[in-house]
Design a protein around this motif. Structure first.
Motif, mmCIF file in Angstrom:
data_model
loop_
_atom_site.group_PDB
_atom_site.id
_atom_site.type_symbol
_atom_site.label_atom_id
_atom_site.label_comp_id
_atom_site.label_asym_id
_atom_site.label_seq_id
_atom_site.Cartn_x
_atom_site.Cartn_y
_atom_site.Cartn_z
ATOM 1 N N VAL A 31 1.157 -9.215 11.571
ATOM 2 C CA VAL A 31 1.180 -10.128 10.431
ATOM 3 C C VAL A 31 2.061 -9.629 9.290
ATOM 4 C CG1 VAL A 31 -1.044 -11.187 10.966
ATOM 5 C CG2 VAL A 31 -0.973 -9.137 9.526
ATOM 6 N N ASP A 32 2.551 -8.401 9.398
ATOM 7 C CA ASP A 32 3.465 -7.858 8.391
ATOM 8 C C ASP A 32 4.254 -6.729 9.035
ATOM 9 O OD1 ASP A 32 4.713 -7.669 5.926
ATOM 10 O OD2 ASP A 32 3.111 -6.537 4.968
ATOM 11 N N TYR A 33 5.443 -6.495 8.494
ATOM 12 C CA TYR A 33 6.346 -5.493 9.071
ATOM 13 C C TYR A 33 7.091 -4.817 7.939
ATOM 14 C CZ TYR A 33 10.524 -3.794 11.552
ATOM 15 O OH TYR A 33 11.544 -3.032 12.044
ATOM 16 N N SER A 34 7.226 -3.501 8.030
ATOM 17 C CA SER A 34 7.948 -2.739 7.023
ATOM 18 C C SER A 34 8.853 -1.734 7.715
ATOM 19 C CB SER A 34 6.950 -2.008 6.113
ATOM 20 O OG SER A 34 7.624 -1.181 5.199
ATOM 21 N N ASN A 35 10.123 -1.678 7.286
ATOM 22 C CA ASN A 35 11.085 -0.725 7.833
ATOM 23 C C ASN A 35 11.987 -0.286 6.691
ATOM 24 O OD1 ASN A 35 13.812 0.040 8.870
ATOM 25 N ND2 ASN A 35 12.759 -0.198 10.837
ATOM 26 N N TRP A 36 11.933 1.007 6.350
ATOM 27 C CA TRP A 36 12.659 1.516 5.194
ATOM 28 C C TRP A 36 14.164 1.334 5.333
ATOM 29 C CZ3 TRP A 36 10.772 2.388 0.640
ATOM 30 C CH2 TRP A 36 9.408 2.650 0.510
ATOM 31 N N ALA A 89 7.176 3.534 -2.581
ATOM 32 C CA ALA A 89 8.151 4.601 -2.802
ATOM 33 C C ALA A 89 7.696 5.483 -3.961
ATOM 34 C CB ALA A 89 9.519 4.012 -3.109
ATOM 35 N N HIS A 90 8.115 6.751 -3.897
ATOM 36 C CA HIS A 90 7.882 7.672 -5.008
ATOM 37 C C HIS A 90 8.780 7.261 -6.172
ATOM 38 C CE1 HIS A 90 5.431 10.385 -2.584
ATOM 39 N NE2 HIS A 90 6.341 10.278 -1.624
ATOM 40 N N LEU A 91 8.573 7.839 -7.339
ATOM 41 C CA LEU A 91 9.368 7.505 -8.511
ATOM 42 C C LEU A 91 10.856 7.743 -8.287
ATOM 43 C CD1 LEU A 91 7.129 8.809 -11.433
ATOM 44 C CD2 LEU A 91 7.527 6.449 -10.723
ATOM 45 N N ASP A 92 11.194 8.721 -7.455
ATOM 46 C CA ASP A 92 12.619 8.991 -7.197
ATOM 47 C C ASP A 92 13.203 8.064 -6.137
ATOM 48 O OD1 ASP A 92 11.577 9.946 -4.828
ATOM 49 O OD2 ASP A 92 12.304 11.993 -5.086
ATOM 50 N N GLY A 93 12.388 7.151 -5.596
ATOM 51 C CA GLY A 93 12.877 6.185 -4.625
ATOM 52 C C GLY A 93 12.693 6.567 -3.175
ATOM 53 N N THR A 94 12.241 7.796 -2.916
ATOM 54 C CA THR A 94 12.035 8.203 -1.526
ATOM 55 C C THR A 94 10.764 7.544 -0.980
ATOM 56 O OG1 THR A 94 10.834 10.191 -2.178
ATOM 57 C CG2 THR A 94 13.203 10.425 -1.786
ATOM 58 N N PRO A 95 10.781 7.197 0.295
ATOM 59 C CA PRO A 95 9.604 6.546 0.879
ATOM 60 C C PRO A 95 8.350 7.408 0.791
ATOM 61 C CG PRO A 95 11.496 6.397 2.353
ATOM 62 C CD PRO A 95 11.872 7.341 1.252
ATOM 63 N N ALA A 96 7.221 6.773 0.515
ATOM 64 C CA ALA A 96 5.939 7.478 0.468
ATOM 65 C C ALA A 96 5.277 7.479 1.838
ATOM 66 C CB ALA A 96 5.016 6.828 -0.557
ATOM 67 N N GLY A 97 5.586 6.474 2.636
ATOM 68 C CA GLY A 97 4.952 6.340 3.944
ATOM 69 C C GLY A 97 5.946 6.506 5.076
ATOM 70 N N PRO A 98 5.520 6.132 6.285
ATOM 71 C CA PRO A 98 6.375 6.280 7.465
ATOM 72 C C PRO A 98 7.599 5.360 7.429
ATOM 73 C CG PRO A 98 4.160 5.535 8.071
ATOM 74 C CD PRO A 98 4.210 5.623 6.595
ATOM 75 N N GLY A 127 0.829 -1.198 0.000
ATOM 76 C CA GLY A 127 0.000 0.000 0.000
ATOM 77 C C GLY A 127 0.860 1.243 0.000
ATOM 78 N N TRP A 128 0.227 2.397 0.115
ATOM 79 C CA TRP A 128 0.985 3.648 0.087
ATOM 80 C C TRP A 128 1.974 3.724 1.236
ATOM 81 C CZ3 TRP A 128 0.901 6.828 4.244
ATOM 82 C CH2 TRP A 128 -0.145 6.650 5.162
ATOM 83 N N TRP A 129 1.669 3.066 2.357
ATOM 84 C CA TRP A 129 2.503 3.157 3.552
ATOM 85 C C TRP A 129 3.864 2.477 3.379
ATOM 86 C CZ3 TRP A 129 -1.903 0.344 2.955
ATOM 87 C CH2 TRP A 129 -1.749 -1.034 2.934
#
Length: 146
Positions: free
Chosen positions: A78-83, A55-64, A50-52
């Motif tokens: 049930v899922d984990y995300s860390n940039w 990444a944007h087209l330039d590769g920067t994170p879109a979410g937290p 999802g958006w969280w």
């Protein structure tokens, strides 16, 4: 005439080679490990997109920087995300999250809530079935799973 017969002969040879290759490939002994054994509906969920965690087209994170997905029926991550960890090439799993889940009565039942771990705020939620597959409602009111 010789040209036509030569072309037909070449086409026949090519067809024989293709058919022979297909038959040889079909009869090759595939191991059980190389064959899919379950229905698509029985496959485990391998994370939510999802958006969280995009990444944007330039590769920067879109979410937290870091999020957890919590099943509201079980209260489990049930899922984990860390940039930063993902950028370092680490494979992430729900077990890697160090977030303490505090269930909230306002969370929708039979859903997954996405929580920004820095703020503890729910930033997204969506309904899921008993296997964790997303339930989508179409414009006509019908529902699809997956």
């Amino acid at each position: 005439m010789k040209l036509v017969l030569g072309a037909l002969g070449a086409a026949a040879v090519l067809a024989a080679v293709v058919v022979g290759g297909i038959q040889a490939d079909a009869s090759s002994g595939q191991t059980d490990a190389s064959q899919f054994k379950g229905a698509v509906a029985d496959r485990p969920i391998a994370g939510y997109e999802g958006w969280w965690n995009s990444a944007h087209l330039d590769g920067t994170p879109a979410g937290p920087e870091e999020t957890v997905a919590v099943n509201t029926n079980t209260g489990k991550i049930v899922d984990y995300s860390n940039w930063a960890k993902a950028a370092a090439g680490q494979q992430l799993s729900p077990a890697d999250a160090h977030y303490i889940v505090v269930p909230d009565r306002t969370w929708p039942a039979s859903s997954v809530v996405i929580i920004d771990t820095a703020t503890g705020q729910v930033i997204e939620d969506f309904p899921v079935d008993e296997k964790g597959r997303v339930i989508r409602t179409r414009e006509d009111g019908t529902k699809t799973v997956g």
